[in-house]
Every structure is written in structure tokens, then in C-alpha cells.
Design an enzyme around this catalytic site. Structure first.
Site, mmCIF file in Angstrom:
data_model
loop_
_atom_site.group_PDB
_atom_site.id
_atom_site.type_symbol
_atom_site.label_atom_id
_atom_site.label_comp_id
_atom_site.label_asym_id
_atom_site.label_seq_id
_atom_site.Cartn_x
_atom_site.Cartn_y
_atom_site.Cartn_z
ATOM 1 N N GLU A 103 0.852 -1.195 0.000
ATOM 2 C CA GLU A 103 0.000 0.000 0.000
ATOM 3 C C GLU A 103 0.889 1.247 0.000
ATOM 4 O O GLU A 103 2.055 1.195 0.399
ATOM 5 C CB GLU A 103 -0.917 -0.085 1.234
ATOM 6 C CG GLU A 103 -1.936 0.991 1.458
ATOM 7 C CD GLU A 103 -2.850 1.354 0.298
ATOM 8 O OE1 GLU A 103 -2.313 1.677 -0.787
ATOM 9 O OE2 GLU A 103 -4.075 1.398 0.491
ATOM 10 N N ASP A 104 0.319 2.357 -0.468
ATOM 11 C CA ASP A 104 1.106 3.594 -0.477
ATOM 12 C C ASP A 104 1.174 4.228 0.912
ATOM 13 O O ASP A 104 2.228 4.651 1.357
ATOM 14 C CB ASP A 104 0.549 4.602 -1.513
ATOM 15 C CG ASP A 104 -0.945 4.886 -1.353
ATOM 16 O OD1 ASP A 104 -1.595 4.274 -0.474
ATOM 17 O OD2 ASP A 104 -1.461 5.721 -2.117
ATOM 18 N N ASP A 107 -3.319 5.860 6.485
ATOM 19 C CA ASP A 107 -3.754 7.142 7.052
ATOM 20 C C ASP A 107 -4.690 6.825 8.212
ATOM 21 O O ASP A 107 -4.237 6.599 9.328
ATOM 22 C CB ASP A 107 -4.399 7.950 5.917
ATOM 23 C CG ASP A 107 -4.838 9.338 6.333
ATOM 24 O OD1 ASP A 107 -4.194 9.933 7.212
ATOM 25 O OD2 ASP A 107 -5.824 9.850 5.769
ATOM 26 N N LYS A 135 0.836 7.538 8.739
ATOM 27 C CA LYS A 135 0.533 8.751 9.517
ATOM 28 C C LYS A 135 -0.104 8.310 10.825
ATOM 29 O O LYS A 135 -1.338 8.280 10.940
ATOM 30 C CB LYS A 135 -0.489 9.615 8.767
ATOM 31 C CG LYS A 135 0.049 10.429 7.628
ATOM 32 C CD LYS A 135 -1.085 11.324 7.117
ATOM 33 C CE LYS A 135 -1.024 11.472 5.645
ATOM 34 N NZ LYS A 135 -2.166 12.218 5.100
ATOM 35 N N PHE A 156 -0.599 16.344 4.046
ATOM 36 C CA PHE A 156 -1.087 15.661 2.850
ATOM 37 C C PHE A 156 0.033 15.597 1.826
ATOM 38 O O PHE A 156 0.539 16.612 1.368
ATOM 39 C CB PHE A 156 -2.315 16.355 2.266
ATOM 40 C CG PHE A 156 -3.089 15.443 1.356
ATOM 41 C CD1 PHE A 156 -4.045 14.579 1.867
ATOM 42 C CD2 PHE A 156 -2.815 15.415 -0.009
ATOM 43 C CE1 PHE A 156 -4.733 13.705 1.036
ATOM 44 C CE2 PHE A 156 -3.503 14.547 -0.851
ATOM 45 C CZ PHE A 156 -4.463 13.686 -0.319
ATOM 46 N N VAL A 157 0.431 14.374 1.480
ATOM 47 C CA VAL A 157 1.584 14.185 0.590
ATOM 48 C C VAL A 157 1.142 13.718 -0.798
ATOM 49 O O VAL A 157 0.143 13.008 -0.942
ATOM 50 C CB VAL A 157 2.601 13.181 1.189
ATOM 51 C CG1 VAL A 157 3.309 13.788 2.385
ATOM 52 C CG2 VAL A 157 1.941 11.870 1.565
#
Ligand code: IMP
Ligand code: MG
Length: 184
Positions: A103-104, A107, A135, A156-157
């Protein structure tokens, strides 16, 4: 006359391409050690993880298969509804295989929690998670990230596969969008 080289919407660099590449190599080496003599099935989550997954698999020196799982959890508004929809399922069975979900970013954790619960019902021999980013300050669902790239603050990236409203995925580095807080 001075021509501006950046615009307010230009992401502020957070992690350079070189820093990311070095960390991805380390993760690949750890996975190579841990999955020797296993039956590694990479399941990458679309769309955000496509860049990370493509670099990660090339850093793993083992036989493996690669499949993609498409999910929709964030619309363009980028606020987590907690409702996750599978938009593209994997093509092969993972029964009795050693699944590594890629997964990227974790969050809230709701997407990964849903995907882990879903994949568990398909009887893999083992199931673990690799995520480029985490995060922790926003995470609400318990998730164990076996292979984590970087822990980041509540920002937020975008870039390296991650988007805001489908843009910036092709940035070679990870940057922060600061102009507007693009999620709630
Ligand atoms: P979660 O369900 O809240 O953990 O969010 C999972 C998904 O939200 C990720 O797979 C990303 O697609 C997206 N997401 C969360 N934070 C960010 C971010 O900072 N930038 C880009 N996408 C994000
Ligand atoms: Mg994603």
C-alpha cells in the site's frame, strides 16, 4: 523581471527520490530475507501504490507473482468515508500463498483494515503488509505494518504514485501540499 519558478500549488519536497530509493532497497532486502522458501504473492493496491510496488518488487531477489487490487476509498474530495469499494479484483487465487499487501499510505487505516479482512477470507498461508508511509496521528484502525518506509506527520503528501484529485502521481519525490488542507 522575475519569473516565478514555483506556484502556490507546487508541492514542498518532503522525501527525495534518492532517500525513497535507499529505503525501498532496504525493505526489499528485508523481504528477501524473510520470504526465502515461501510462495510470495505481491498484491499491490491501485492506484497509489503502483510506483512503490514497481520499485519494491525489483528490490526483492526471489520468485514472486504480482497482482493488483483496485480500491476506492477517497474521492477527489480526499476525505475518508471509511467505506471501501473494490473496483478491480486480483486475477489469481491467493489460497495457501504468502501474501504481501503493498500500500502507499496508512492514514486512518480503514482501507488497509478492510483489505486485510477481505484477503483473510481467501485462505492465504500468511498475510503481511508493506506500506511506504504511515501517519500514526490519524490512524484509527489497528494495523500491523511489517515493512514500513517512513512515518510522517499529519500532512497531505503527493508524488511517487500518491495523488491529490488524481494529479502529481508522476512526481519522482514525495512532497507536501500546504496551500489548502485537502482533507478533513
Ligand atoms: P486510509 O483508509 O485513511 O488509511 O487512507 C488510505 C488511502 O487514502 C491511501 O491509500 C491513499 O490513497 C489516501 N491517502 C491518505 N492520505 C493521503 C495523503 O497524504 N496523500 C495522498 N493520498 C492519501
Ligand atoms: Mg491508496
Amino acid at each position: 523581471m522575475i519569473t516565478p519558478t514555483t506556484t502556490p500549488t507546487q508541492p514542498t519536497p518532503l522525501l527525495s527520490a534518492d532517500v525513497i530509493a535507499a529505503r525501498v532497497r532496504e525493505l526489499g532486502q528485508a523481504i528477501t530475507r524473510d520470504y526465502r522458501d515461501r510462495d510470495l504473492a505481491i498484491v499491490a493496491v491501485l492506484s497509489g501504490a503502483f510506483v512503490f510496488a514497481s520499485d519494491l518488487v525489483r528490490a526483492i531477489d526471489l520468485p514472486l507473482t504480482v497482482d493488483f487490487l483496485g480500491v476506492r476509498s477517497y474521492g477527489d474530495a480526499t476525505s475518508s468515508s471509511g467505506v471501501v469499494q473494490i473496483t478491480h479484483d486480483i486475477a489469481r487465487s491467493v489460497e495457501n500463498r504468502d501474501v504481501l499487501l503493498v500500500e502507499d499510505i496508512v492514514d486512518t487505516g480503514l482501507t488497509v483494515r478492510f483489505l486485510i479482512d477481505t484477503l483473510k477470507t481467501r485462505s492465504p498461508r500468511s498475510l503481511a503488509l508493506a506500506s511506504l508511509l504511515h501517519k500514526p496521528s490519524r490512524t484509527r484502525a489497528a494495523v500491523d505494518i511489517a515493512y514500513l518506509g517512513f512515518t510522517i506527520d499529519d500532512v497531505f503528501v503527493v508524488g511517487y504514485g500518491l495523488d491529490h484529485a488524481q494529479r502529481h502521481r508522476n512526481l519522482p519525490y514525495l512532497g507536501v501540499i500546504t496551500a489548502d488542507r485537502p482533507y478533513t
